[in-house]
Design an enzyme around this catalytic site. Structure first.
Site, short mmCIF file in Angstrom:
data_model
loop_
_atom_site.label_atom_id
_atom_site.label_comp_id
_atom_site.label_asym_id
_atom_site.label_seq_id
_atom_site.Cartn_x
_atom_site.Cartn_y
_atom_site.Cartn_z
CG ASN A 9 1.42 12.82 -3.17
OD1 ASN A 9 2.30 12.14 -3.73
ND2 ASN A 9 0.38 12.28 -2.58
NE ARG A 90 2.69 9.60 -0.10
CZ ARG A 90 2.06 8.70 -0.83
NH1 ARG A 90 1.58 9.01 -2.02
NH2 ARG A 90 1.92 7.47 -0.40
CG HIS A 179 -1.04 4.06 4.10
ND1 HIS A 179 -1.64 2.83 4.01
CD2 HIS A 179 -1.20 4.64 2.89
CE1 HIS A 179 -2.15 2.67 2.80
NE2 HIS A 179 -1.88 3.75 2.09
NE ARG A 240 -0.50 -1.40 -3.88
CZ ARG A 240 -0.49 -0.32 -3.12
NH1 ARG A 240 -0.49 -0.44 -1.80
NH2 ARG A 240 -0.44 0.88 -3.64
CD GLU A 383 -2.40 10.22 3.64
OE1 GLU A 383 -3.48 10.30 3.03
OE2 GLU A 383 -1.56 9.34 3.44
#
Ligand code: ADP
Length: 397
Positions: A9, A90, A179, A240, A383
């Protein structure tokens, strides 16, 4: 060949790696190189002999991956011994092109490069990770696993913005969702916990980490999700804003003379929990709230109110809901958020058991009452395991 996959990642200034057994999700070793490109970087490697941390300059992603390979040599486990089957990367944005994980070749690299305008911070870093891994592991098949792919099953009414249609058709302005690996993993795990086939189960997944998103998953397929063209839309997040009136940027430009870059930065990096309470880390925020900090209390309330609103909306989208599931850092650990988001929803068949919700546990667990019509679960996301499984699925092991 084994079932071990090297999962990578790559972020703009970091590179995370893990060797995962795709059969059972066990990680043989993992690590993180951070502050790549800065004067002083840090590399942490976790292997069979525990954790080693080194501080040194890490000028590039290539240097970070070389450092990881050296750490496998000197601290174990040996990469030769692990007999890697493939490398899984990823990749944040797969646009409308990728509805599943895909084998990396030059054409895929070109396609992901074309999508850079949609994810200007993430895709270039992901591409750099791919470039150096192809260079350093030339004999291994490499697979791209997209954050967006799981949501490519959204129907047009869910992914189309009510704006001039040519924006969508000529410029790709539509909702994509992110996601996806987490929503895929968690919804599938929930079906397993219910003892049912994923194809027969409707689930609302609430991924609450630094970034937050909700997904409505019908029979194993995502039909609605809260993030949009970018990961800015939807739930309140650490920094955010999530949903805001789209007229706000124009208002700020007219009234305060802010530039688009300033507004973009404010909405992505100085909003959410941080914008309201000055703190984006949920643990810190909880402490401030417990000490009576008014802004921390408000941030918590806004955060949970937004989750509740989405649960109601996704309930209506799915019509029948079998489970609501919390995952990621906040979702897995904050009983307060889970309770504040779902309390009082008995008429929707959702009833949390207070003791189960507050019991300290790190594993997957049911936190609803025995007679709650809708099961409520906490399911730790994984993940890396999902990326390893999908990678192996693509290379056909
Ligand atoms: P990412 O989206 O970067 O993968 P995580 O899923 O690790 O992030 O979630 C990070 C968030 O989870 C942070 O806000 C952190 O404070 C919060 N978190 C982690 N542990 C706890 C805890 N025990 N209680 C409350 N919040 C927690």
């Amino acid at each position: 060949m084994s079932d071990h996959v090297l999962v990578i990642n790559a972020g703009s200034s970091s590179l995370k790696y893990s060797v995962v057994d795709a059969r059972n999700g066990e990680s043989a070793a993992s690590g993180l190189a951070e502050r790549i490109g800065e004067s002083q970087g840090r590399h942490i490697h976790r292997g069979p002999n525990g954790e080693t941390a080194t501080t040194r300059s890490i000028p590039s992603h290539e240097d970070a991956l070389r450092g990881a390979i050296e750490a496998f040599e000197s601290h174990g486990p040996s990469l030769d011994g692990l007999d890697l089957a493939a490398v899984g990367h990823r990749v944040v944005h797969g646009g409308s092109k990728f509805s599943a994980s895909a084998l990396i070749d030059d054409a895929l690299v070109d396609a992901v490069t074309e999508l850079v305008p949609l994810a200007p911070l993430h895709n270039p870093a992901n591409l750099e990770g791919i470039r150096v891994a192809r260079q350093l592991f030339p004999g291994l098949p490499q697979v791209a696993v997209f954050d967006t792919a799981f949501h490519q099953t959204l129907p047009p009414p869910a992914y189309t913005y009510a704006v001039p249609l040519r924006w969508r058709d000529d410029h790709g302005i539509r909702r994509y969702g992110f996601h996806g690996t987490s929503h895929a993993f968690v919804s599938r795990e929930t079906a397993r916990l219910l003892g049912r086939d994923p194809a027969d189960v409707n689930v609302i997944v609430l991924h609450l980490g630094n970034g937050c998103s909700a997904a409505a998953v019908r029979g194993g397929r995502s039909v609605e999700t809260s993030m949009g063209l970018t990961p800015l839309e939807g739930l309140v997040m650490g920094t955010r804003s999530g949903d805001v009136d789209p007229a706000i940027p124009a208002y700020l430009t007219r009234e305060l003379g802010l530039s688009m870059d300033e507004i973009d930065h404010a909405l992505n990096s100085a909003s959410g929990l941080k914008g309201i309470a000055g703190e984006n880390d949920f643990r810190e925020l909880s402490q401030l709230r417990a000490q009576g900090d008014e802004h921390a209390g408000l941030a918590f309330d806004v955060y949970c109110h937004r989750i509740r609103k989405y649960v109601g909306a996704y309930y209506a989208v799915l019509e029948t809901v079998d489970a609501v599931v919390f995952t990621a850092g906040v979702g897995e650990h904050s009983g307060e958020v889970r309770a504040a988001s779902l309390n009082g929803l008995g008429r929707l068949g959702i009833a949390i058991d207070k003791d189960r919700n507050n019991a300290p546990s790190a594993g997957a667990r049911r936190i609803s009452t025995d007679d709650s019509e809708v099961a409520v679960f906490v399911v730790p996301t994984n993940e890396e395991w999902q990326i390893a499984r999908e990678t192996l699925g693509v290379v056909g092991n």
